[in-house]
Structure formats: structure tokens, C-alpha cells
Design a protein around this motif. Structure first.
Motif, PDB file in Angstrom:
ATOM      1  N   ALA A 150       5.765   6.374   2.045  1.00  0.00           N
ATOM      2  CA  ALA A 150       5.814   4.965   2.359  1.00  0.00           C
ATOM      3  C   ALA A 150       5.124   4.208   1.490  1.00  0.00           C
ATOM      4  O   ALA A 150       4.439   4.335   0.818  1.00  0.00           O
ATOM      5  CB  ALA A 150       5.524   4.870   3.721  1.00  0.00           C
ATOM      6  N   ILE A 151       6.099   3.092   1.531  1.00  0.00           N
ATOM      7  CA  ILE A 151       5.467   1.926   0.855  1.00  0.00           C
ATOM      8  C   ILE A 151       5.238   1.136   1.801  1.00  0.00           C
ATOM      9  O   ILE A 151       6.144   0.137   2.416  1.00  0.00           O
ATOM     10  CB  ILE A 151       6.613   1.133  -0.212  1.00  0.00           C
ATOM     11  N   LEU A 152       4.172   0.652   1.928  1.00  0.00           N
ATOM     12  CA  LEU A 152       4.096  -0.687   3.407  1.00  0.00           C
ATOM     13  C   LEU A 152       3.787  -1.802   3.179  1.00  0.00           C
ATOM     14  O   LEU A 152       2.431  -1.833   2.465  1.00  0.00           O
ATOM     15  CB  LEU A 152       2.243   0.130   4.239  1.00  0.00           C
ATOM     16  N   GLU A 153       4.690  -2.770   3.218  1.00  0.00           N
ATOM     17  CA  GLU A 153       4.764  -4.611   3.093  1.00  0.00           C
ATOM     18  C   GLU A 153       3.788  -5.048   4.098  1.00  0.00           C
ATOM     19  O   GLU A 153       3.492  -4.861   5.061  1.00  0.00           O
ATOM     20  CB  GLU A 153       5.113  -4.912   2.459  1.00  0.00           C
ATOM     21  N   ASN A 154       3.567  -6.347   3.763  1.00  0.00           N
ATOM     22  CA  ASN A 154       3.000  -6.963   5.511  1.00  0.00           C
ATOM     23  C   ASN A 154       3.880  -7.496   6.353  1.00  0.00           C
ATOM     24  O   ASN A 154       3.536  -6.595   7.593  1.00  0.00           O
ATOM     25  CB  ASN A 154       2.462  -8.757   4.720  1.00  0.00           C
ATOM     26  N   GLU A 155       5.284  -7.229   6.707  1.00  0.00           N
ATOM     27  CA  GLU A 155       6.396  -6.699   7.517  1.00  0.00           C
ATOM     28  C   GLU A 155       7.334  -5.867   7.326  1.00  0.00           C
ATOM     29  O   GLU A 155       8.251  -5.960   8.211  1.00  0.00           O
ATOM     30  CB  GLU A 155       7.167  -8.519   6.755  1.00  0.00           C
ATOM     31  N   ARG A 156       6.825  -5.296   6.260  1.00  0.00           N
ATOM     32  CA  ARG A 156       7.863  -4.210   6.401  1.00  0.00           C
ATOM     33  C   ARG A 156       7.509  -2.629   5.689  1.00  0.00           C
ATOM     34  O   ARG A 156       6.288  -3.011   5.604  1.00  0.00           O
ATOM     35  CB  ARG A 156       9.222  -4.170   6.257  1.00  0.00           C
ATOM     36  N   ILE A 157       8.231  -1.349   6.038  1.00  0.00           N
ATOM     37  CA  ILE A 157       7.686  -0.252   5.907  1.00  0.00           C
ATOM     38  C   ILE A 157       9.252   0.312   4.870  1.00  0.00           C
ATOM     39  O   ILE A 157      10.172   0.305   5.495  1.00  0.00           O
ATOM     40  CB  ILE A 157       7.368   0.958   7.000  1.00  0.00           C
ATOM     41  N   LEU A 194       0.818  -0.766  -0.189  1.00  0.00           N
ATOM     42  CA  LEU A 194      -0.104   0.106   0.544  1.00  0.00           C
ATOM     43  C   LEU A 194       0.866   1.324  -0.169  1.00  0.00           C
ATOM     44  O   LEU A 194       1.762   1.329   0.585  1.00  0.00           O
ATOM     45  CB  LEU A 194      -1.184  -0.052   1.213  1.00  0.00           C
ATOM     46  N   LEU A 195       0.351   2.096  -0.866  1.00  0.00           N
ATOM     47  CA  LEU A 195       1.229   3.816  -1.291  1.00  0.00           C
ATOM     48  C   LEU A 195       0.823   4.342  -0.042  1.00  0.00           C
ATOM     49  O   LEU A 195      -0.219   4.767  -0.134  1.00  0.00           O
ATOM     50  CB  LEU A 195       1.815   3.984  -1.965  1.00  0.00           C
ATOM     51  N   ALA A 196       1.010   5.650   0.345  1.00  0.00           N
ATOM     52  CA  ALA A 196       1.216   6.268   1.547  1.00  0.00           C
ATOM     53  C   ALA A 196       2.318   7.292   1.725  1.00  0.00           C
ATOM     54  O   ALA A 196       3.229   7.483   1.108  1.00  0.00           O
ATOM     55  CB  ALA A 196       0.551   5.849   2.993  1.00  0.00           C
ATOM     56  N   GLY A 197       1.500   8.789   1.815  1.00  0.00           N
ATOM     57  CA  GLY A 197       2.395   9.589   1.606  1.00  0.00           C
ATOM     58  C   GLY A 197       2.056  11.191   2.608  1.00  0.00           C
ATOM     59  O   GLY A 197       0.925  11.210   3.357  1.00  0.00           O
ATOM     60  N   SER A 198       2.979  11.343   2.946  1.00  0.00           N
ATOM     61  CA  SER A 198       2.616  13.043   3.401  1.00  0.00           C
ATOM     62  C   SER A 198       3.380  14.523   2.606  1.00  0.00           C
ATOM     63  O   SER A 198       4.236  13.770   1.859  1.00  0.00           O
ATOM     64  CB  SER A 198       2.954  12.701   4.771  1.00  0.00           C
ATOM     65  N   TYR A 199       3.738  15.075   3.214  1.00  0.00           N
ATOM     66  CA  TYR A 199       4.656  16.607   2.985  1.00  0.00           C
ATOM     67  C   TYR A 199       5.956  16.104   2.881  1.00  0.00           C
ATOM     68  O   TYR A 199       6.648  16.715   1.951  1.00  0.00           O
ATOM     69  CB  TYR A 199       4.074  18.127   3.376  1.00  0.00           C
TER      70      TYR A 199
END
Length: 85
Positions: A38-45, A29-34
């Protein structure tokens, strides 16, 4: 955005992913801020800071020993740069 707000623009204009109401399993899952993305995987970020440096964290936000770079990472970085113009 299209279902909730009635946005008529193509999804590529404002998003990298798929409909959030689609409940299929995802590899990441991709997430972002200013200041970082981040790329959120099952076991790591995987964090990408404002300088473009990559940091690997585990699920409790400690440095991860798994620093492997999966094939999709380069494609994600290209996509992120599209929105940082």
C-alpha cells in the motif's frame, strides 16, 4: 533498524524509506504485507495486490474517485519489485 537493533547493513538492504524516527512531513508512506502493498497518502490509499493490480481507496476504504497516478508511483512499483524477487 539501525538505531533500535544495531543493524549495520546499508538501509537499502532492508528498507525503501527513511528513518522512522525522522518526523519530517511525508508525501506518502509505504506499507506491505504478504499479499499486498500500500501507498498511504493524505487522502487516499493505493493498494497493489499480489497480481500487481492497482486499487484506489479513500480513507474509509471505499473506492476512490481519485485514480490519478502521480509521478512517484512508477518509481515505487520498481522499488517494490526489487524486494519481491
Amino acid at each position: 533498524m539501525q538505531e533500535v537493533f544495531g543493524v549495520i547493513n546499508p538501509i537499502k538492504d532492508f528498507s525503501l524509506g527513511q528513518n522512522l524516527f525522522n518526523l519530517k512531513d511525508r508525501k506518502f508512506l509505504l506499507a506491505g504485507s504478504y499479499n499486498q502493498n500500500a501507498i498511504l497518502e493524505n487522502e487516499r490509499i493505493i493498494l497493489i495486490d499480489s497480481l500487481g493490480l492497482i486499487h484506489f481507496k479513500d480513507k474509509v476504504y471505499k473506492d476512490s474517485k481519485n485514480t490519478s497516478r502521480d509521478a512517484y508511483l512508477l518509481e515505487i512499483l520498481k522499488d517494490f519489485s526489487y524486494y519481491r524477487k
